[in-house]
Motif scaffolding. Structure first.
Motif, PDB file in Angstrom:
ATOM      1  N   THR A  75      -8.005  -5.752  -5.817  1.00 15.76           N
ATOM      2  CA  THR A  75      -7.628  -4.976  -6.475  1.00 15.76           C
ATOM      3  C   THR A  75      -6.734  -4.689  -7.045  1.00 15.76           C
ATOM      4  OG1 THR A  75      -8.080  -2.581  -6.719  1.00 15.76           O
ATOM      5  CG2 THR A  75      -7.126  -3.552  -4.823  1.00 15.76           C
ATOM      6  N   ASP A  76      -6.198  -3.961  -7.775  1.00 15.65           N
ATOM      7  CA  ASP A  76      -4.677  -3.497  -8.567  1.00 15.65           C
ATOM      8  C   ASP A  76      -4.020  -1.835  -7.832  1.00 15.65           C
ATOM      9  OD1 ASP A  76      -2.189  -3.090  -9.896  1.00 15.65           O
ATOM     10  OD2 ASP A  76      -2.465  -2.701 -11.657  1.00 15.65           O
ATOM     11  N   LEU A  77      -3.576  -2.112  -7.306  1.00 16.80           N
ATOM     12  CA  LEU A  77      -2.889  -0.929  -6.102  1.00 16.80           C
ATOM     13  C   LEU A  77      -2.166   0.235  -6.846  1.00 16.80           C
ATOM     14  CD1 LEU A  77      -2.150  -2.984  -2.713  1.00 16.80           C
ATOM     15  CD2 LEU A  77      -4.075  -0.872  -2.969  1.00 16.80           C
ATOM     16  N   ALA A  81      -7.138   5.371  -8.306  1.00 16.77           N
ATOM     17  CA  ALA A  81      -8.522   5.243  -7.616  1.00 16.77           C
ATOM     18  C   ALA A  81      -8.698   4.503  -6.865  1.00 16.77           C
ATOM     19  CB  ALA A  81      -9.192   4.983  -8.476  1.00 16.77           C
ATOM     20  N   THR A  82      -7.555   3.367  -6.284  1.00 19.41           N
ATOM     21  CA  THR A  82      -7.683   2.253  -5.763  1.00 19.41           C
ATOM     22  C   THR A  82      -8.071   2.736  -4.625  1.00 19.41           C
ATOM     23  OG1 THR A  82      -6.994   0.679  -7.363  1.00 19.41           O
ATOM     24  CG2 THR A  82      -6.840  -0.024  -4.867  1.00 19.41           C
ATOM     25  N   PRO A  83      -7.132   3.090  -3.686  1.00 17.20           N
ATOM     26  CA  PRO A  83      -7.099   3.413  -2.284  1.00 17.20           C
ATOM     27  C   PRO A  83      -8.210   3.796  -1.627  1.00 17.20           C
ATOM     28  CG  PRO A  83      -4.443   3.989  -2.533  1.00 17.20           C
ATOM     29  CD  PRO A  83      -5.493   3.645  -3.804  1.00 17.20           C
ATOM     30  N   ASP A  84      -8.285   4.961  -2.331  1.00 19.62           N
ATOM     31  CA  ASP A  84      -9.875   5.705  -1.505  1.00 19.62           C
ATOM     32  C   ASP A  84     -11.041   4.725  -1.768  1.00 19.62           C
ATOM     33  OD1 ASP A  84      -8.880   8.305  -1.193  1.00 19.62           O
ATOM     34  OD2 ASP A  84      -9.624   8.926  -2.675  1.00 19.62           O
ATOM     35  N   ARG A  85     -11.221   3.534  -2.863  1.00 21.24           N
ATOM     36  CA  ARG A  85     -11.994   2.497  -2.748  1.00 21.24           C
ATOM     37  C   ARG A  85     -12.409   1.981  -1.813  1.00 21.24           C
ATOM     38  NH1 ARG A  85     -12.773  -1.856  -5.412  1.00 21.24           N
ATOM     39  NH2 ARG A  85     -10.463  -1.735  -6.289  1.00 21.24           N
ATOM     40  N   VAL A  86     -11.039   0.921  -1.685  1.00 21.18           N
ATOM     41  CA  VAL A  86     -10.492  -0.076  -0.326  1.00 21.18           C
ATOM     42  C   VAL A  86     -11.143   0.307   0.782  1.00 21.18           C
ATOM     43  CG1 VAL A  86      -8.826  -0.879   0.968  1.00 21.18           C
ATOM     44  CG2 VAL A  86      -8.520  -0.880  -2.311  1.00 21.18           C
ATOM     45  N   LEU A  87     -10.951   1.596   1.092  1.00 19.35           N
ATOM     46  CA  LEU A  87     -10.465   1.996   2.486  1.00 19.35           C
ATOM     47  C   LEU A  87     -12.181   2.431   2.224  1.00 19.35           C
ATOM     48  CD1 LEU A  87      -9.644   2.542   5.519  1.00 19.35           C
ATOM     49  CD2 LEU A  87      -7.755   2.234   2.766  1.00 19.35           C
ATOM     50  N   ALA A  88     -12.742   3.021   1.589  1.00 17.17           N
ATOM     51  CA  ALA A  88     -14.544   2.795   1.225  1.00 17.17           C
ATOM     52  C   ALA A  88     -15.368   1.591   1.295  1.00 17.17           C
ATOM     53  CB  ALA A  88     -15.523   3.845  -0.327  1.00 17.17           C
ATOM     54  N   GLU A  89     -14.889   0.471   0.452  1.00 14.28           N
ATOM     55  CA  GLU A  89     -15.697  -0.878   0.703  1.00 14.28           C
ATOM     56  C   GLU A  89     -15.500  -0.683   1.835  1.00 14.28           C
ATOM     57  OE1 GLU A  89     -14.563  -2.878  -2.577  1.00 14.28           O
ATOM     58  OE2 GLU A  89     -14.945  -1.630  -4.272  1.00 14.28           O
ATOM     59  N   PHE A 124       7.377   2.358  -7.488  1.00 10.03           N
ATOM     60  CA  PHE A 124       7.129   3.535  -6.611  1.00 10.03           C
ATOM     61  C   PHE A 124       5.338   3.254  -6.674  1.00 10.03           C
ATOM     62  CE2 PHE A 124      11.467   3.845  -6.355  1.00 10.03           C
ATOM     63  CZ  PHE A 124      11.767   5.137  -5.366  1.00 10.03           C
ATOM     64  N   ALA A 125       4.546   3.292  -7.699  1.00 10.09           N
ATOM     65  CA  ALA A 125       3.406   3.626  -7.719  1.00 10.09           C
ATOM     66  C   ALA A 125       2.809   2.362  -6.469  1.00 10.09           C
ATOM     67  CB  ALA A 125       2.709   3.261  -9.088  1.00 10.09           C
ATOM     68  N   VAL A 126       3.399   1.009  -6.208  1.00  7.05           N
ATOM     69  CA  VAL A 126       1.934   0.012  -5.375  1.00  7.05           C
ATOM     70  C   VAL A 126       2.821   0.094  -4.759  1.00  7.05           C
ATOM     71  CG1 VAL A 126       2.087  -2.328  -5.181  1.00  7.05           C
ATOM     72  CG2 VAL A 126       2.224  -1.308  -7.964  1.00  7.05           C
ATOM     73  N   ASN A 127       4.397   0.544  -4.264  1.00  6.30           N
ATOM     74  CA  ASN A 127       5.168   0.018  -2.581  1.00  6.30           C
ATOM     75  C   ASN A 127       5.237   1.779  -1.885  1.00  6.30           C
ATOM     76  OD1 ASN A 127       5.267  -2.543  -3.661  1.00  6.30           O
ATOM     77  ND2 ASN A 127       6.959  -2.074  -4.315  1.00  6.30           N
TER      78      ASN A 127
END
Length: 252
Positions: A75-77, A81-89, A124-127
């Motif tokens: 996934t591209d951090l 929308a990625t962080p919620d998906r990562v924790l959900a999965e 800044f988006a990623v880190n």
């Protein structure tokens, strides 16, 4: 925190010589199941002398060999929308996530004069933004018995402006998490590994850094992994809100 198997989300894994891979294996040895994120497009864009696909496959095999359940999330951090998906999965596959280790980063060297707006914004988006959103998603699902957050940071700023400044912002977010999430029995700490050769050093860089290293050697991924495994352990429940320089005296 109890002795049953626990689940951890670990970002920025994949390359066999990375700090994240060493952390993943150390945590598996301690009884953690591991959901790890990879982003092959970044590893291809910023190559560090290792095949990211081979590294990710090898990590999965080594985790399984240690008896750990694992989940790879490509996934591209930079996508909010990625962080919620990562924790959900991760929680759907491995159960409630009780550890979060932030070892990912966008890191492309540039200085004040030649940093582009696009590069600055992506760092800044990623880190920074992804770290905040991952911490928020983690806290929303953590069990009542609490959890652990560890983020890897850096003091490097000059000629690495967007990376260094974004790490400074990360530091403030994690320190805020230690206070705001403390009532949930969540600890939050930062680790600065100093110069660890994970494939990014050339011979001249290695020589220059060794000259500043009082211990006579550079760091290796296992040095950081040992500290992180402690910070995620039951024994570290009284350690929170700290920035620990685990760098062999480099920053002294």
């Amino acid at each position: 925190m109890t002795a049953e198997r626990r689940a951890v989300v670990l970002t920025g894994a994949g390359r066999a010589n990375s700090i994240a891979n060493a952390i993943a294996l150390a945590l598996a040895d301690d009884g953690w199941d591991v959901a790890f994120t990879t982003w092959t497009a970044y590893e291809t864009r910023v190559p560090l002398g290792a095949d990211p696909e081979e590294g990710a496959n090898a990590l999965a095999a080594q985790l399984a060999h240690r008896g750990a359940r694992w989940l790879r999330i490509e996934t591209d951090l930079a996508d909010p929308a990625t962080p919620d998906r990562v924790l959900a999965e991760a929680s759907a596959s491995l159960g409630p996530v009780r550890g979060l280790v932030l070892s990912h980063s966008e890191s492309v060297d540039s200085s004040i004069a030649d940093t582009t707006v696009e590069s600055f914004d992506r760092h800044f988006a990623v880190n920074v933004r992804a770290a905040w959103l991952l911490i928020r998603a983690f806290a929303a699902q953590v069990p009542s018995s609490g959890g652990r957050i560890v983020a890897l940071t850096s003091d490097h700023v000059a000629h690495n402006l967007p990376y260094g400044s974004s790490k400074g912002a990360l530091d403030r977010i994690v320190r805020a998490a230690a206070v705001e999430l403390g009532p949930q029995a969540i600890t939050a700490n930062l680790v600065d590994p100093g110069p660890v050769d994970t494939g990014w050093m050339d011979a001249s860089t290695r020589e220059a850094l060794l000259a500043r290293q009082p211990t006579g050697r550079l760091g290796v991924p296992g040095d950081t992994a040992r500290l992180v495994r402690f910070l995620l352990s039951d024994e570290a429940e009284w350690v929170t809100g700290q920035l620990i320089h685990s760098d062999g005296g480099f920053s002294s």
